[in-house]
Motif scaffolding. Structure first.
Motif, PDB file in Angstrom:
ATOM      1  N   LEU A  10       0.816  -1.221   0.000  1.00  4.14           N
ATOM      2  CA  LEU A  10       0.000   0.000   0.000  1.00  4.14           C
ATOM      3  C   LEU A  10       0.846   1.267   0.000  1.00  4.14           C
ATOM      4  N   PHE A  11       2.030   1.217  -0.617  1.00  3.69           N
ATOM      5  CA  PHE A  11       2.944   2.352  -0.509  1.00  3.69           C
ATOM      6  C   PHE A  11       2.402   3.619  -1.155  1.00  3.69           C
ATOM      7  N   ASN A  12       1.570   3.486  -2.200  1.00  2.38           N
ATOM      8  CA  ASN A  12       1.000   4.682  -2.827  1.00  2.38           C
ATOM      9  C   ASN A  12       0.090   5.437  -1.851  1.00  2.38           C
ATOM     10  N   THR A  13      -0.793   4.701  -1.205  1.00  2.00           N
ATOM     11  CA  THR A  13      -1.706   5.309  -0.233  1.00  2.00           C
ATOM     12  C   THR A  13      -0.941   5.837   0.966  1.00  2.00           C
ATOM     13  N   LYS A  14       0.035   5.073   1.424  1.00  4.83           N
ATOM     14  CA  LYS A  14       0.821   5.502   2.583  1.00  4.83           C
ATOM     15  C   LYS A  14       1.583   6.794   2.289  1.00  4.83           C
ATOM     16  N   ALA A  15       2.140   6.905   1.110  1.00  2.00           N
ATOM     17  CA  ALA A  15       2.871   8.122   0.740  1.00  2.00           C
ATOM     18  C   ALA A  15       1.934   9.321   0.736  1.00  2.00           C
ATOM     19  N   ARG A  16       0.759   9.164   0.147  1.00  2.44           N
ATOM     20  CA  ARG A  16      -0.192  10.263   0.078  1.00  2.44           C
ATOM     21  C   ARG A  16      -0.636  10.697   1.474  1.00  2.44           C
ATOM     22  N   HIS A  17      -0.991   9.727   2.311  1.00  2.00           N
ATOM     23  CA  HIS A  17      -1.432  10.050   3.664  1.00  2.00           C
ATOM     24  C   HIS A  17      -0.314  10.689   4.482  1.00  2.00           C
ATOM     25  N   LEU A  18       0.883  10.178   4.335  1.00  2.00           N
ATOM     26  CA  LEU A  18       1.995  10.707   5.118  1.00  2.00           C
ATOM     27  C   LEU A  18       2.299  12.156   4.743  1.00  2.00           C
ATOM     28  N   LEU A  19       2.269  12.467   3.460  1.00  2.00           N
ATOM     29  CA  LEU A  19       2.507  13.845   3.033  1.00  2.00           C
ATOM     30  C   LEU A  19       1.396  14.774   3.526  1.00  2.00           C
ATOM     31  N   GLN A  20       0.155  14.316   3.464  1.00  2.00           N
ATOM     32  CA  GLN A  20      -0.961  15.116   3.967  1.00  2.00           C
ATOM     33  C   GLN A  20      -0.831  15.345   5.472  1.00  2.00           C
ATOM     34  N   THR A  21      -0.429  14.310   6.173  1.00  2.00           N
ATOM     35  CA  THR A  21      -0.245  14.418   7.620  1.00  2.00           C
ATOM     36  C   THR A  21       0.869  15.396   7.962  1.00  2.00           C
ATOM     37  N   CYS A  22       1.961  15.323   7.245  1.00  2.00           N
ATOM     38  CA  CYS A  22       3.071  16.245   7.500  1.00  2.00           C
ATOM     39  C   CYS A  22       2.648  17.694   7.281  1.00  2.00           C
ATOM     40  N   ALA A  23       1.864  17.940   6.259  1.00  2.00           N
ATOM     41  CA  ALA A  23       1.394  19.293   5.998  1.00  2.00           C
ATOM     42  C   ALA A  23       0.521  19.797   7.145  1.00  2.00           C
ATOM     43  N   ILE A  24      -0.359  18.941   7.658  1.00  2.45           N
ATOM     44  CA  ILE A  24      -1.232  19.336   8.770  1.00  2.45           C
ATOM     45  C   ILE A  24      -0.424  19.566  10.042  1.00  2.45           C
ATOM     46  N   LEU A  25       0.573  18.714  10.285  1.00  7.62           N
ATOM     47  CA  LEU A  25       1.413  18.896  11.476  1.00  7.62           C
ATOM     48  C   LEU A  25       2.096  20.254  11.457  1.00  7.62           C
ATOM     49  N   LEU A  26       2.550  20.672  10.301  1.00  5.73           N
ATOM     50  CA  LEU A  26       3.206  21.974  10.187  1.00  5.73           C
ATOM     51  C   LEU A  26       2.207  23.120  10.314  1.00  5.73           C
ATOM     52  N   GLU A  27       1.045  22.954   9.688  1.00  6.36           N
ATOM     53  CA  GLU A  27       0.063  24.041   9.664  1.00  6.36           C
ATOM     54  C   GLU A  27      -0.637  24.231  11.009  1.00  6.36           C
ATOM     55  N   ARG A  28      -0.930  23.128  11.699  1.00  8.72           N
ATOM     56  CA  ARG A  28      -1.773  23.216  12.897  1.00  8.72           C
ATOM     57  C   ARG A  28      -1.040  22.954  14.208  1.00  8.72           C
ATOM     58  N   HIS A  29       0.104  22.280  14.138  1.00  7.67           N
ATOM     59  CA  HIS A  29       0.743  21.835  15.380  1.00  7.67           C
ATOM     60  C   HIS A  29       2.217  22.233  15.480  1.00  7.67           C
ATOM     61  N   GLY A  30       2.655  23.150  14.663  1.00  3.98           N
ATOM     62  CA  GLY A  30       4.040  23.597  14.731  1.00  3.98           C
ATOM     63  C   GLY A  30       5.052  22.510  14.442  1.00  3.98           C
ATOM     64  N   GLY A  31       4.631  21.501  13.677  1.00  4.60           N
ATOM     65  CA  GLY A  31       5.525  20.408  13.330  1.00  4.60           C
ATOM     66  C   GLY A  31       5.666  19.357  14.410  1.00  4.60           C
ATOM     67  N   GLU A  32       4.942  19.517  15.522  1.00  8.40           N
ATOM     68  CA  GLU A  32       5.018  18.561  16.633  1.00  8.40           C
ATOM     69  C   GLU A  32       3.865  17.568  16.578  1.00  8.40           C
ATOM     70  N   ILE A  33       4.055  16.423  17.220  1.00  5.79           N
ATOM     71  CA  ILE A  33       2.991  15.413  17.306  1.00  5.79           C
ATOM     72  C   ILE A  33       2.066  15.774  18.456  1.00  5.79           C
ATOM     73  N   PRO A  34       0.782  15.950  18.218  1.00  4.15           N
ATOM     74  CA  PRO A  34      -0.129  16.320  19.302  1.00  4.15           C
ATOM     75  C   PRO A  34      -0.345  15.161  20.279  1.00  4.15           C
ATOM     76  N   ARG A  35      -0.412  15.521  21.556  1.00  5.96           N
ATOM     77  CA  ARG A  35      -0.675  14.507  22.583  1.00  5.96           C
ATOM     78  C   ARG A  35      -2.173  14.506  22.879  1.00  5.96           C
ATOM     79  N   ASP A  36      -2.949  14.248  21.861  1.00  4.00           N
ATOM     80  CA  ASP A  36      -4.395  14.345  21.960  1.00  4.00           C
ATOM     81  C   ASP A  36      -5.017  13.386  20.950  1.00  4.00           C
ATOM     82  N   ARG A  37      -5.904  12.527  21.413  1.00  2.00           N
ATOM     83  CA  ARG A  37      -6.481  11.511  20.532  1.00  2.00           C
ATOM     84  C   ARG A  37      -7.225  12.125  19.346  1.00  2.00           C
TER      85      ARG A  37
END
Length: 220
Positions: free
Chosen positions: A81-108
């Motif tokens: 599933l590397f195609n889907t994983k790549a897409r999701h990972l890039l989307q996640t990285c963008a959100i981490l930068l935009e909403r969380h200052g690049g950090e992993i939120p400690r919130d479910r």
């Protein structure tokens, strides 16, 4: 399983492995999140082989984004599933930068809002990176919980809720890893190693294997 037996079961697992942890190799919460996201339909060993190279080049949201989709795929294409994983990972990285200052939120809720991150992945990160007493019910935990009778359930969520109710508080933080490792190496899917199991007398599984069966399987 009654409370007394459940407590004894986890006391035995703790006695042989007091400080269990994930077999995924990581150094930061972000690396752990990436590794867990890549682990769907892949073994920890396969993921570790991929991340050993990937994290030398890119181990932050900004660095992953800089690879681009094709660049990231080149590093993870050996995984399912590397195609889907790549897409999701890039989307996640963008959100981490935009909403969380690049950090992993400690919130479910914030974790589960990330593309490709469901309840199981969120529980792994909360437990392993932040020490929260959560349980991520994968196939191993689902099997062990049902076979042993600790917390039978028809869905991962039902099993998770059952485990959270019955596991004594002192064992909750590490229960996730004790159960995964037990399912991976002892209570295996095809031929459980019941003769070698330290909790066999507490287990409700009616079809326990014998030493003779184990030997036959080993030579098959």
């Amino acid at each position: 399983m009654n409370a007394q037996n459940c407590g004894e079961l986890f006391a035995r697992l703790r006695a042989v492995n007091p400080h269990p942890t994930t077999e995924l190799i990581y150094r930061t919460p972000f690396e752990l999140l990436v590794a867990v996201m890549l682990s769907a339909q892949a073994t920890d060993k396969q993921v570790n082989q991929v991340t050993q190279t990937l994290f030398q080049i890119a181990n932050s949201p900004a660095a992953i984004l800089a690879l681009g989709e094709e660049g990231l795929k080149r590093h993870i294409r050996s995984l399912g599933l590397f195609n889907t994983k790549a897409r999701h990972l890039l989307q996640t990285c963008a959100i981490l930068l935009e909403r969380h200052g690049g950090e992993i939120p400690r919130d479910r809720a914030a974790l589960e809002a990330l593309p490709g991150v469901g309840r199981k992945t969120a529980n792994v990160v909360l437990n392993t990176a932040f020490g929260e007493p959560t349980l991520a019910v994968d196939t191993h935990i689902f099997r062990v919980a049902n076979r042993t009778g600790i917390a039978p359930g028809k869905t991962p969520l039902a099993v998770e809720q059952g485990l959270m109710r019955c596991i004594p508080a002192p064992f909750l933080q590490h229960a996730h890893h004790w159960l995964i490792l037990h399912g991976r190496y002892v209570c295996t899917a095809r031929r459980p190693r019941c003769p070698d199991c330290i909790i066999a007398d507490l287990c409700a599984y009616p079809d326990k294997t014998t030493a003779a069966q184990a030997r036959t399987s080993a030579h098959a």
